[in-house]
Design a protein around this motif. Structure first.
Motif, PDB file in Angstrom:
ATOM      1  N   SER A 139       0.828  -1.202   0.000  1.00  0.00           N
ATOM      2  CA  SER A 139       0.000   0.000   0.000  1.00  0.00           C
ATOM      3  C   SER A 139       0.868   1.259   0.000  1.00  0.00           C
ATOM      4  CB  SER A 139      -0.934  -0.002   1.213  1.00  0.00           C
ATOM      5  OG  SER A 139      -0.164   0.068   2.383  1.00  0.00           O
ATOM      6  N   LYS A 140       2.138   1.132   0.377  1.00  0.00           N
ATOM      7  CA  LYS A 140       3.048   2.279   0.300  1.00  0.00           C
ATOM      8  C   LYS A 140       3.828   2.293  -1.022  1.00  0.00           C
ATOM      9  CE  LYS A 140       2.456   3.869   4.529  1.00  0.00           C
ATOM     10  NZ  LYS A 140       1.246   3.039   4.782  1.00  0.00           N
ATOM     11  N   LEU A 141       4.275   1.117  -1.436  1.00  0.00           N
ATOM     12  CA  LEU A 141       5.211   1.076  -2.563  1.00  0.00           C
ATOM     13  C   LEU A 141       4.519   0.947  -3.912  1.00  0.00           C
ATOM     14  CD1 LEU A 141       8.049  -1.190  -1.157  1.00  0.00           C
ATOM     15  CD2 LEU A 141       7.945   1.289  -1.276  1.00  0.00           C
ATOM     16  N   HIS A 142       3.237   0.627  -3.903  1.00  0.00           N
ATOM     17  CA  HIS A 142       2.532   0.401  -5.154  1.00  0.00           C
ATOM     18  C   HIS A 142       2.734   1.578  -6.106  1.00  0.00           C
ATOM     19  CE1 HIS A 142      -0.505  -2.117  -7.131  1.00  0.00           C
ATOM     20  NE2 HIS A 142      -0.780  -1.019  -7.789  1.00  0.00           N
ATOM     21  N   ASN A 143       3.074   1.229  -7.355  1.00  0.00           N
ATOM     22  CA  ASN A 143       3.251   2.255  -8.385  1.00  0.00           C
ATOM     23  C   ASN A 143       4.348   3.271  -8.100  1.00  0.00           C
ATOM     24  OD1 ASN A 143       1.564   1.196 -10.188  1.00  0.00           O
ATOM     25  ND2 ASN A 143      -0.132   2.577  -9.816  1.00  0.00           N
ATOM     26  N   THR A 144       5.261   2.955  -7.190  1.00  0.00           N
ATOM     27  CA  THR A 144       6.480   3.747  -7.127  1.00  0.00           C
ATOM     28  C   THR A 144       7.534   2.992  -7.936  1.00  0.00           C
ATOM     29  OG1 THR A 144       7.463   2.605  -5.252  1.00  0.00           O
ATOM     30  CG2 THR A 144       5.963   4.414  -4.750  1.00  0.00           C
ATOM     31  N   LEU A 145       8.695   3.608  -8.087  1.00  0.00           N
ATOM     32  CA  LEU A 145       9.752   2.953  -8.860  1.00  0.00           C
ATOM     33  C   LEU A 145      10.315   1.725  -8.143  1.00  0.00           C
ATOM     34  CD1 LEU A 145      11.610   5.875 -10.613  1.00  0.00           C
ATOM     35  CD2 LEU A 145      10.399   3.990 -11.670  1.00  0.00           C
ATOM     36  N   TRP A 146       9.855   1.479  -6.905  1.00  0.00           N
ATOM     37  CA  TRP A 146      10.255   0.238  -6.238  1.00  0.00           C
ATOM     38  C   TRP A 146       9.850  -0.974  -7.087  1.00  0.00           C
ATOM     39  CZ3 TRP A 146      12.864  -0.694  -1.614  1.00  0.00           C
ATOM     40  CH2 TRP A 146      12.905  -2.037  -1.218  1.00  0.00           C
ATOM     41  N   VAL A 147       8.715  -0.840  -7.745  1.00  0.00           N
ATOM     42  CA  VAL A 147       8.201  -1.973  -8.512  1.00  0.00           C
ATOM     43  C   VAL A 147       9.117  -2.292  -9.697  1.00  0.00           C
ATOM     44  CG1 VAL A 147       6.219  -2.854  -9.765  1.00  0.00           C
ATOM     45  CG2 VAL A 147       5.875  -1.517  -7.701  1.00  0.00           C
ATOM     46  N   PRO A 148       9.389  -1.317 -10.585  1.00  0.00           N
ATOM     47  CA  PRO A 148      10.411  -1.602 -11.602  1.00  0.00           C
ATOM     48  C   PRO A 148      11.735  -2.022 -10.981  1.00  0.00           C
ATOM     49  CG  PRO A 148       9.263   0.422 -12.146  1.00  0.00           C
ATOM     50  CD  PRO A 148       8.766  -0.001 -10.795  1.00  0.00           C
ATOM     51  N   ALA A 149      12.059  -1.491  -9.799  1.00  0.00           N
ATOM     52  CA  ALA A 149      13.339  -1.854  -9.170  1.00  0.00           C
ATOM     53  C   ALA A 149      13.395  -3.354  -8.931  1.00  0.00           C
ATOM     54  CB  ALA A 149      13.513  -1.100  -7.854  1.00  0.00           C
ATOM     55  N   HIS A 150      12.375  -3.900  -8.297  1.00  0.00           N
ATOM     56  CA  HIS A 150      12.504  -5.321  -7.966  1.00  0.00           C
ATOM     57  C   HIS A 150      12.391  -6.196  -9.198  1.00  0.00           C
ATOM     58  CE1 HIS A 150       8.003  -5.939  -7.616  1.00  0.00           C
ATOM     59  NE2 HIS A 150       8.372  -7.071  -8.150  1.00  0.00           N
ATOM     60  N   PHE A 151      11.499  -5.821 -10.145  1.00  0.00           N
ATOM     61  CA  PHE A 151      11.419  -6.759 -11.272  1.00  0.00           C
ATOM     62  C   PHE A 151      12.602  -6.626 -12.228  1.00  0.00           C
ATOM     63  CE2 PHE A 151       8.194  -3.697 -13.189  1.00  0.00           C
ATOM     64  CZ  PHE A 151       8.862  -3.419 -14.367  1.00  0.00           C
ATOM     65  N   HIS A 152      13.208  -5.435 -12.271  1.00  0.00           N
ATOM     66  CA  HIS A 152      14.445  -5.365 -13.056  1.00  0.00           C
ATOM     67  C   HIS A 152      15.570  -6.134 -12.379  1.00  0.00           C
ATOM     68  CE1 HIS A 152      12.517  -2.124 -15.391  1.00  0.00           C
ATOM     69  NE2 HIS A 152      13.371  -2.446 -16.328  1.00  0.00           N
ATOM     70  N   THR A 153      15.505  -6.239 -11.037  1.00  0.00           N
ATOM     71  CA  THR A 153      16.567  -6.991 -10.368  1.00  0.00           C
ATOM     72  C   THR A 153      16.536  -8.452 -10.799  1.00  0.00           C
ATOM     73  OG1 THR A 153      16.319  -5.547  -8.464  1.00  0.00           O
ATOM     74  CG2 THR A 153      17.640  -7.529  -8.166  1.00  0.00           C
ATOM     75  N   TYR A 154      15.361  -9.096 -10.661  1.00  0.00           N
ATOM     76  CA  TYR A 154      15.420 -10.513 -11.022  1.00  0.00           C
ATOM     77  C   TYR A 154      15.429 -10.729 -12.527  1.00  0.00           C
ATOM     78  CZ  TYR A 154      10.262 -10.250 -10.616  1.00  0.00           C
ATOM     79  OH  TYR A 154       8.955  -9.889 -10.716  1.00  0.00           O
ATOM     80  N   MET A 155      15.083  -9.673 -13.285  1.00  0.00           N
ATOM     81  CA  MET A 155      15.215  -9.799 -14.730  1.00  0.00           C
ATOM     82  C   MET A 155      16.670  -9.609 -15.159  1.00  0.00           C
ATOM     83  SD  MET A 155      12.684 -10.603 -16.280  1.00  0.00           S
ATOM     84  CE  MET A 155      10.990 -10.907 -16.144  1.00  0.00           C
ATOM     85  N   ILE A 156      17.213  -8.423 -14.911  1.00  0.00           N
ATOM     86  CA  ILE A 156      18.560  -8.133 -15.413  1.00  0.00           C
ATOM     87  C   ILE A 156      19.611  -8.959 -14.696  1.00  0.00           C
ATOM     88  CG2 ILE A 156      20.311  -6.352 -15.701  1.00  0.00           C
ATOM     89  CD1 ILE A 156      18.149  -4.331 -15.962  1.00  0.00           C
ATOM     90  N   GLU A 157      19.545  -8.959 -13.359  1.00  0.00           N
ATOM     91  CA  GLU A 157      20.602  -9.652 -12.622  1.00  0.00           C
ATOM     92  C   GLU A 157      20.271 -11.128 -12.409  1.00  0.00           C
ATOM     93  OE1 GLU A 157      23.309  -8.387 -12.396  1.00  0.00           O
ATOM     94  OE2 GLU A 157      22.912  -6.247 -12.621  1.00  0.00           O
ATOM     95  N   GLY A 158      19.059 -11.532 -12.771  1.00  0.00           N
ATOM     96  CA  GLY A 158      18.696 -12.934 -12.643  1.00  0.00           C
ATOM     97  C   GLY A 158      18.577 -13.579 -14.012  1.00  0.00           C
ATOM     98  N   LEU A 159      17.392 -13.394 -14.588  1.00  0.00           N
ATOM     99  CA  LEU A 159      17.091 -14.057 -15.859  1.00  0.00           C
ATOM    100  C   LEU A 159      18.123 -13.772 -16.949  1.00  0.00           C
ATOM    101  CD1 LEU A 159      15.162 -15.673 -17.560  1.00  0.00           C
ATOM    102  CD2 LEU A 159      13.722 -13.669 -17.806  1.00  0.00           C
ATOM    103  N   VAL A 160      18.407 -12.491 -17.158  1.00  0.00           N
ATOM    104  CA  VAL A 160      19.307 -12.130 -18.258  1.00  0.00           C
ATOM    105  C   VAL A 160      20.682 -12.768 -18.060  1.00  0.00           C
ATOM    106  CG1 VAL A 160      20.530 -10.209 -19.340  1.00  0.00           C
ATOM    107  CG2 VAL A 160      18.102  -9.988 -18.785  1.00  0.00           C
ATOM    108  N   LEU A 161      21.199 -12.709 -16.836  1.00  0.00           N
ATOM    109  CA  LEU A 161      22.525 -13.287 -16.595  1.00  0.00           C
ATOM    110  C   LEU A 161      22.509 -14.787 -16.812  1.00  0.00           C
ATOM    111  CD1 LEU A 161      24.031 -11.413 -13.536  1.00  0.00           C
ATOM    112  CD2 LEU A 161      24.025 -10.829 -15.951  1.00  0.00           C
ATOM    113  N   MET A 162      21.459 -15.446 -16.330  1.00  0.00           N
ATOM    114  CA  MET A 162      21.418 -16.899 -16.497  1.00  0.00           C
ATOM    115  C   MET A 162      21.392 -17.264 -17.979  1.00  0.00           C
ATOM    116  SD  MET A 162      19.074 -18.410 -13.437  1.00  0.00           S
ATOM    117  CE  MET A 162      17.796 -17.204 -13.200  1.00  0.00           C
ATOM    118  N   VAL A 163      20.553 -16.555 -18.738  1.00  0.00           N
ATOM    119  CA  VAL A 163      20.441 -16.880 -20.160  1.00  0.00           C
ATOM    120  C   VAL A 163      21.740 -16.551 -20.895  1.00  0.00           C
ATOM    121  CG1 VAL A 163      19.279 -16.271 -22.306  1.00  0.00           C
ATOM    122  CG2 VAL A 163      17.940 -16.654 -20.240  1.00  0.00           C
TER     123      VAL A 163
END
Ligand code: HEM
Ligand SMILES: [Cu+2]
Lengths: 271, 472
Positions: free
Chosen positions: B352-376
């Motif tokens: 209820s605090k973080l919704h629609n703040t840049l925290w959201v792109p922050a966390h999904f870019h983390t597991y995307m760029i530093e997770g998925l992308v690196l693994m692939v």
């Protein structure tokens, strides 16, 4: 690997690149940001101000109150003066081009261009309308107001002007203020009126509300909920069931796939 | 050159090209947010849409490509279908590009109903976008059904899902890659089917003008979107499970715990997406609680088991930290780190605090760029290296990895800091009272440049092997 990019020489190149990036990416935004901030502060200062209901004189000597204009639709107010050798002309022309492009004048809004120069009378403002080429446009009015009212309105809508005694010209803002029911809804600053920004302003003026949930009685395909008119109770609709279809079908498809392959599968021994 | 090898090389090339293009679109957004290049502001939302859909789709196909190559060690997926999937994907991307570049379609990556109809872009742009998603969805559905078929050809459903481990048996051996892939593919069918249903509703409204229920559409959209992103990660994890032992010299077999954690994923991953609707007051309240519990249950066991498994595997093992292994290892860790950010955000009180703040792109870019992308990327390097056995300059490769990690995490840090400062997401230009957002965007650009440099060097390093493996 062939190229040696840890040598001293290439290291200084890296440092230079890094410094350059720093300048471009940190200093430039800072600069742009300051300007932007100034503009935004000016623009947001007057939001939701009440605009004084003053009397306007039109070129045909007709008089009316500002509230008569905003009574049934929003009005976009801007200031000019006839003798301006600076932005007034190009500004009004760009407004005209944009209005033609975007449309909606008369149906959705009116435009009121007021002179802030006490020397301007009915003749001057009529001449200005003609110069811009909108003298026939019924819902784009050019007019004058009493000198004391000029100050009152400019304060309310975020407009300012100053006489430059050397040139005899006014230094002034170029802005459009959108007023709905007497309140400032949006201010566009800048001497060019682009269609994108203008359209944004119209959306805001209309208060276009995009409904995010349908009203009872509207024709909707599958609803998650139904409201029982009599008992006022909320019941699940077919929509809720549809939510389960993808998951259910996936399990079904997987089951069928594995079952069908069971005949041709080679037996897997313990390994 | 056999078809399997050719297909994999094609997927690798498509990934490299699209990643660079979409990364530049991301960089463009940061430039606009940093208040530079303001004449191009009107392109922010079309670019955001292209970047979001493009990245989500790109890494989904890339991870399926990895999983299908790994799977082919145990089963026989059809290489013709993989080829078909490549053509379908390219065709879908063309429609996407048309809708964004020619029509300025800009409804964001999950095209939330009714925005595609209300955005002010031409109707044909909306149609072109929907067609693009339709082509992509249909193609991918065929692809994953074929992969699932190949598993079914060899294993029973109980074996593929490792139920015998749960019952305490130790055989037959089912590689974790097969188990995880089976889980992901079954959930993947649900994912793509819900996409199909959403699209049908969109078309129906376009044709008849009969409105849709916004709540239903949002639920289906996030069932689709949430699963697509999560399953991409799982498929990449499956590939990593498979190649790790060849670096550490220790086996990484399936066992009871692995089986239980991935089966729990299958059971509840379909319910976790409710965390995208916390702000929707019309959603039944108990769905919200289910969403929070399912978010925890579907992510924590699998991630914890995998991350600890990987660390145990590497601990004191004589590992050669080549580019492939390094990227995959950090990829798993990044998945864990981003996962923590995600779990935090899926907690209702925090959301209820973080919704629609840049925290959201922050966390999904983390597991995307530093997770998925690196693994692939790690897997792609591993694949090309295995084919060519070129000599590896580990020093150079470490620098590449360092650039990618420093650039990536620096870029992410700016998102996190912005989120903590309540900077909203999806703002092209930040208002004056949120001007720190613009400042952080500027700093992010430095890190993006570093990341880009690392990426270019990575592509050089892998590309050399790619070219050489053409003659294999
Ligand atoms: C270095 C690479 C990347 C950069 C510079 C970048 C940059 C950005 C930026 C600036 C935004 C907009 C944030 C906002 O809402 O204000 C964004 C959104 C997004 N990005 Fe990235 N990104 C990168 C990589 C990725 C990757 C690898 C993925 C996925 C696999 C991804 C998926 C998305 C998605 C789904 C959105 C949301 C779009 C929307 O809100 O509709 N990005 N990115
Ligand atoms: Cu989600």
């Amino acid at each position: 690997m062939t190229f040696n990019f840890t040598s001293l020489k290439s290291r200084t190149v890296w440092i230079k690149i890094f410094l350059l990036l720093t300048v471009v990416f940190i200093i430039a935004p800072l600069k742009a940001q300051e300007q932007e901030k100034e503009i935004l502060e000016k623009v947001s200062k007057s939001l939701y101000n009440q605009v004084p209901d003053v009397e306007i004189s039109l070129p045909n000597n007709q008089k009316l109150l500002l509230s008569e204009l905003w009574k049934d639709k929003p009005v976009l107010i801007n200031f000019f003066y006839r003798e301006c050798t600076g932005t007034c002309n190009p500004f009004l022309r760009s407004l005209k081009t944009t209005v033609e492009k975007v449309g909606g004048i008369s149906e959705d809004y009116r435009i009121l261009s007021l002179s802030f120069d006490p020397k301007d009378g009915p003749r001057e403002v009529a001449a200005m309308a003609e110069a811009v080429g909108v003298e026939k446009q019924k819902d784009w009015m050019f007019g004058t107001i009493k000198p004391i009212d000029i100050q009152k309105i400019s304060d309310a809508i975020g407009f300012w002007y100053r006489l430059d005694s050397k040139t005899g010209q006014f230094d002034h803002a170029s802005s459009i203020t959108a007023v709905r029911n007497g309140k400032v809804i949006r201010v566009l600053l800048g001497s060019l009126v682009t269609p994108t920004r203008f359209r944004d302003m119209l959306y805001e003026l209309k208060g276009t509300f995009v409904p995010t949930y349908s009203n009872p009685g509207e024709n909707v395909l599958f609803r998650c909920f139904r409201v029982d008119e009599l008992s006022k109770s909320v019941k699940f609709g077919w929509g809720m069931l549809i939510l389960f279809i993808p998951g259910f079908c996936a399990l079904l498809i997987a089951g069928v796939l594995f079952h069908k392959s069971s005949h041709s599968r080679e037996p897997m021994g313990l390994s | 050159m056999n078809l399997a090898h050719k297909n994999t090389l094609n997927w690798i090339m498509v990934t490299f090209v699209l990643f660079i293009v979409l990364l530049l679109a991301g960089m463009f957004m940061r430039i606009i947010q940093a208040n530079m290049f303001s004449s191009a502001q009107s392109w922010f939302y079309p670019m955001m849409t292209l970047h979001g859909v493009g990245m989500a789709g790109l890494w989904w196909v890339a991870s399926i490509a990895c999983a299908s190559r790994v799977l082919s060690r145990y089963t026989a997926p059809s290489e013709c279908v993989s080829r078909f999937a490549l053509y379908g994907t390219v065709l879908g991307v063309l429609f996407l590009l048309a809708s964004v570049f020619l029509g300025q379609f800009a409804a964001g990556w999950y095209f939330l109903y009714p925005l595609p109809f209300k955005g002010g872009w031409p109707t044909w742009a909306t149609l072109s976008f929907l067609l693009s998603i339709t082509i992509l969805g249909a193609t991918w559905l065929v692809w994953i059904l074929d992969l699932l078929r190949s598993i079914a050809k060899k294993y029973t459903i109980g074996q593929a899902l490792g139920w015998h481990y749960i019952l305490g048996k130790t055989g037959p051996d089912v590689p974790p890659a097969v188990l995880i892939t089976a889980v992901s593919l079954i959930a993947g069918v649900a994912c793509l089917l819900s996409g199909v249903v959403v699209l049908l509703f969109f078309y129906y409204e376009m044709l008849t003008g009969v409105a849709n229920d916004a709540l239903l559409m949002k639920n289906l959209t996030f069932l689709f979107g949430h699963l697509l992103v999560n399953l991409s990660l799982y498929l990449a994890v499956a590939a990593v499970y498979d190649v790790f032992p060849s670096y550490t010299g220790r086996p990484w077999p399936s066992n009871k715990i692995v089986a239980i954690s991935w089966n729990s994923v299958l059971v509840i991953v379909l319910l976790a997406y409710f965390h995208h609707l916390y702000m929707d007051f019309v959603q039944p309240t108990y769905f919200q609680y289910v969403g929070q519990i399912a978010s925890y249950m579907s992510s924590i066991p699998a991630a914890v088991v995998t991350v600890f498994g990987a660390i145990a595997l590497v601990y004191r093992a004589p590992v050669r930290w080549s580019l492939g292994f390094t990227l995959m290892f950090f990829g798993l860790m990044g998945w864990g780190i981003g996962g923590i950010g995600a779990v935090i955000d899926s907690t209702i009180a925090v959301n209820s605090k973080l919704h629609n703040t840049l925290w959201v792109p922050a966390h999904f870019h983390t597991y995307m760029i530093e997770g998925l992308v690196l693994m692939v990327l790690g897997y792609f390097y591993h694949y090309c290296q295995e084919k060519t056995k070129l000599q590896e300059n580990l020093y150079f490769q470490k620098i590449i990895a360092a650039l990618i990690l420093v650039g990536g995490y620096g870029f992410l840090l700016m998102f996190y800091l912005s989120g903590a400062h309540s900077i909203p997401r999806r703002f092209a230009v930040y208002p004056a009272d949120l001007s720190s957002g613009a400042q952080l965007s500027g700093i992010a650009l430095i890190f993006i440049s570093i990341f880009l440099l690392g990426l270019v060097l990575y592509i050089y390093e892998t590309g050399r092997r790619w070219v050489k493996s053409l003659d294999v």
